[in-house]
Design an enzyme around this catalytic site. Structure first.
Site, PDB file in Angstrom:
ATOM      1  N   GLU A  86       0.792  -1.218   0.000  1.00 42.92           N
ATOM      2  CA  GLU A  86       0.000   0.000   0.000  1.00 42.92           C
ATOM      3  C   GLU A  86       0.836   1.286   0.000  1.00 42.92           C
ATOM      4  O   GLU A  86       0.401   2.308  -0.506  1.00 42.92           O
ATOM      5  CB  GLU A  86      -0.935   0.000   1.219  1.00 42.92           C
ATOM      6  N   SER A 467     -50.871 -27.716  38.923  1.00 46.58           N
ATOM      7  CA  SER A 467     -50.565 -27.907  40.342  1.00 46.58           C
ATOM      8  C   SER A 467     -49.323 -27.176  40.804  1.00 46.58           C
ATOM      9  O   SER A 467     -48.997 -27.199  41.993  1.00 46.58           O
ATOM     10  CB  SER A 467     -50.428 -29.405  40.640  1.00 46.58           C
TER      11      SER A 467
END
Length: 836
Positions: A86, A467
């Site tokens: 780069e 229950s």
């Protein structure tokens, strides 16, 4: 000489004009230039990550995947790969590359195209942080001026640090840390040179040069990077030759999820978005939940295995689809693999296509292309599903189950490379585990698979509790003066319902009636008619008001006798919160699941401050030390985070410690039962299956609704309270029943589905994992509780010490004062007067 002077004059004029032009351009763009000083304190956009309390990654959220790394942690060869490709003069140039600019300008003059950007790494940092990628002259001018300013305030290493952590590298990976994870599943210091070069080649075109998208172009680009490194003398010729000969190895890797808990992750995501908005996904926040990895994994496994077991005993519903049928040309292996790749994964289930069937086995290709063999032991369960209550005959060979071309689900066998035939469960489930001393969620799952359904049943499914409601009703009974020894008539109830024009006849399940029963036995055996009689004795208003204490909204509770049978609809998280009160001695805690949040610099920005349940802390004039609170092994209060709680830090007390203890004692009998099996008076509680845990410090209660549409089991042990629920999302379906399967042997589960059989196995499995290594720790007897020996049948005092009597707990002052008669029936009338 005149020509030389003229040339020098022209050059000076050009320099003046050029300088003036540059100055003019700078003045022109200056108002639009951002302040580069912000780069000194830049916060890179990083995803939110969610962890268990012990630091295992659960999930991450955010558009961009980024793992910020300090420059010193990035390998030298990776930095050299980027610089060589780069900006080879990065450490020499002032932020711009005059040679590169002139080359780009000349190319523009000759071709008329802006094909060479001539951007240095510093210019790319300027563009990435402040500008767009649009190719315009004005953008380029701004980029140059910004680059010069950046070079003035930051060192070269600081600039390179920003670049390598900011750059887009494809597949939502930003920065080299994320790219290493996405493409190779590694950290940057584990990458090979060819892998580093591959990543360094991506900035030019992250999509087009991506090794997952176009391996040929990606490899070519990688070799260009390696060539640049050779030119810059970063590598030698031999290393270069070896590197370019290395084949590609990139494959997609998701986040390194260590604990799969998608329902919890979504709960966290929603909470964080509500707290921080969209910034929650970009600030690099780390959310540490209250769940432990061990208990969360155990909960997920328990829920899934229990659902699979339920589903398999009700029969095989057949293949998902047929890729070809008998007489048609089979698909090629590649075509099969391509088709399977389109099917999702559900938990550990994998799609597979049957390619061949023999008498007692079948051959299949599973998702991913692997060929496997299904043996008879892994498929002999698969009798045909007819309905939720009926199954077909047991299969005698594999041909009765499968055929070539069938697409099915298979499940890997534990601790082997084998697979077994399976299917995606129709039923759903939820499981929640809390720490009863402060409400911290230690495990939670809202279904079999988040891919199958994102509906979190643990916190969203309002289902009838059956229950499971009874311990709360019995708590009201004890608060009203009843005791564990109070006798209630277990006999059929008939009541005319004016609105229905018919009699209401609640029944026991099974419909067996025992006459007068002590409340301990009635709860342990889950006697419905006893619960109805207790509610009538207390009155509906009293029961509703008492249940409201546990956090249940009054307007969500039925104001009639059906409340005794659990007609109220509650979520599992509400139920487990209520049960925590019995485990912690009477306090109402508030469930929470985020312990603390830290920012990208690991500074804690939020710390949960839950109110705690601590009976020791209610009298601060004699505060216990932290050593006293944590010294007892298995003590539910062992994680108490403070020396003692002030009133502001203490969870509200809703029932007395003595009341909670009595309810817990009845729930203990749900598991242990009672009586003497040697003398034929023994009986089982509905939770007897938990005896396999071989612990005497666990407490529970089953729950089943009418027609078995919902199955529950809730209970607790030292430091943990758990609720398990199973049912269909389609409320019209019941859980049904299964017949005995002759292929499976004597240890199989079959018959009607109910709480103890259908929901409790997941509860047991989670409890087994959660309590491994924790010594037994029974609930301590609180002050104000006395123990006296009573007669098993009448609940009166007894002088006997044999199987007809037992010690029972009472709140002081409520214990019986009359002894059972050893002969005759002098006390029969007084006993009858006490029964209702």
């Amino acid at each position: 000489m005149k020509r030389l002077k003229r040339l020098i004059g022209i050059m000076l004029l050009g320099a003046v004009v050029g300088t003036a032009g540059v100055g003019a351009m700078y003045i022109y763009v200056l108002p639009e230039l951002p302040d580069v000083n912000s780069l000194k304190d830049v916060q890179l956009q990083t995803p939110m990550r969610v962890f268990t309390s012990d630091g295992k990654l659960i999930s991450q959220f955010g558009e961009k995947r980024r793992i910020p790394l300090p420059i010193q942690d990035i390998p030298l060869k990776m930095k050299q790969a980027f610089i060589a490709t780069e900006d080879s003069r990065f450490y020499q140039n002032p932020g711009i590359d005059p040679i590169g600019i002139m080359r780009a300008a000349l190319n523009l003059v000759l071709t008329g195209k802006k094909s060479q950007g001539a951007s240095t790494i510093t210019q790319q940092v300027a563009r990435n942080f402040f500008l767009t990628r649009q190719k315009t002259y004005i953008r380029k001018i701004k980029e140059i001026f910004l680059a010069l300013q950046i070079e003035h305030i930051l060192s070269k290493d600081e600039i390179l640090d920003l670049y390598l952590n900011k750059i887009s590298l494809g597949y939502r990976a930003y920065g080299v840390g994320a790219a290493a994870q996405v493409y190779y599943g590694k950290s940057v210091n584990q990458l090979t040179l060819p892998q580093m070069a591959m990543i360094a080649g991506l900035p030019k075109a992250p999509s087009a040069l991506n090794p997952l998208h176009d391996p040929i172009r990606a490899k070519s680009r990688r070799n260009v990077v390696l060539g640049r490194m050779l030119e810059q003398n970063y590598i030698d010729k031999a290393t270069y030759q070896q590197a370019i000969a290395t084949p590609l190895s990139a494959t997609y890797h998701g986040a390194e999820i260590q604990v799969h808990a998608p329902y919890l992750a979504e709960m966290v995501r929603q909470e964080m978005e509500q707290k921080y908005g969209d910034k929650a996904y970009t600030r690099g926040l780390k959310v540490y939940t209250t769940v432990t990895s061990q208990r969360q994994l155990a909960a997920e496994k328990a829920l899934r295995q229990n659902l699979l077991n339920y589903d398999m005993r009700h029969g095989f519903r057949g293949p998902v689809m047929h890729l070809w049928k008998d007489g048609q040309t089979p698909l090629s292996q590649q075509a099969i693999t391509d088709k399977l790749a389109t099917l999702p994964n559900y938990a550990h289930l994998r799609a597979a296509t049957i390619t061949d069937v023999a008498d007692k086995q079948a051959t299949a290709i599973i998702k991913g292309g692997q060929t496997i063999t299904l043996n008879w032991d892994g498929m002999k369960w698969a009798r045909r599903f007819i309905s939720d209550d009926k199954q077909g005959n047991e299969p005698q060979n594999a041909h009765q189950i499968l055929a070539p071309g069938d697409v099915i689900w298979v499940l890997p066998e534990a601790d082997s490379n084998d697979y077994r035939l399976s299917q995606l469960p129709d039923a759903s489930a939820a499981i929640v585990a809390l720490r009863p001393d402060d409400g911290a969620i230690e495990a939670i799952s809202g279904g079999f698979s988040f891919n199958q359904s994102k509906f979190n049943r643990a916190i969203q499914a309002r289902r009838q509790v059956g229950s499971n409601i009874k311990p709360f009703i019995y708590s009201d009974a004890f608060a009203s003066g009843m005791t564990l020894a109070t006798l209630v008539n277990d006999a059929p109830v008939n009541q005319w319902d004016q609105s229905l024009g018919t009699a209401w006849r609640p029944k026991n399940s099974p419909p067996v009636y025992a006459g007068p029963l002590r409340l301990r036995v009635a709860l342990a055996e889950s006697k419905n008619v006893v619960s109805v009689r207790v509610v009538r004795k207390l009155g509906i208003d009293s029961v509703v008001q008492h249940l409201h204490l546990f956090g249940f909204a009054k307007d969500e509770l039925p104001h009639n006798d059906t409340i005794a049978l659990g007609s109220a609809s509650l979520t599992p998280i509400q139920v487990v919160r209520g049960y925590a009160t019995f485990a912690n001695g009477g306090f109402l805690i508030t469930p929470y699941f985020i312990d603390h949040i830290s920012d990208s610099t690991d500074q804690i920005i939020y710390q949960a401050k839950p109110k705690i349940a601590c009976s020791h802390c209610e009298h601060p004039q004699v505060p216990p030390t932290i050593v006293q609170l944590t010294s007892e092994p298995g003590n539910p209060l062992k994680q108490c985070p403070i020396d003692y709680a002030t009133p502001e830090q203490l969870a509200p007390r809703i029932i007395s410690q003595q009341n909670a203890f009595l309810v817990a004692q009845a729930m203990h009998s749900v598991i242990t039962g009672g009586g003497s099996w040697a003398h034929h008076t023994g009986w089982n509680g509905t939770g007897w299956r938990a005896l396999e845990l071989h612990r005497d410090d666990i407490y529970g209660k089953s729950g089943t609704t009418n027609d078995s549409r919902d199955a529950w089991f809730s209970g607790f042990g030292p430091g943990i309270v758990v609720t398990s629920w199973v049912g269909f999302d389609d409320y019209t379906r019941n859980l049904g029943s299964s017949a005995y399967n002759n292929n499976l042997g004597k240890d199989q589960v079959y018959g009607g589905e109910f709480g103890g059989k259908t929901a409790q196995p997941a509860w047991i499995d989670l409890m087994r994992a959660a309590l491994t290594g924790i010594p037994e720790h029974q609930l301590p007897t609180p002050p104000g509780i006395v123990s006296v020996r009573i007669d098993d049948k009448t609940g009166l005092l007894s002088n006997k010490t044999d199987y007809t009597s037992r010690f029972e707990y009472f709140i002081a002052g409520t214990q019986p004062t009359q002894y059972v008669q050893t002969s005759g029936s002098n006390s029969d009338s007084s006993i009858q007067d006490q029964i209702f």
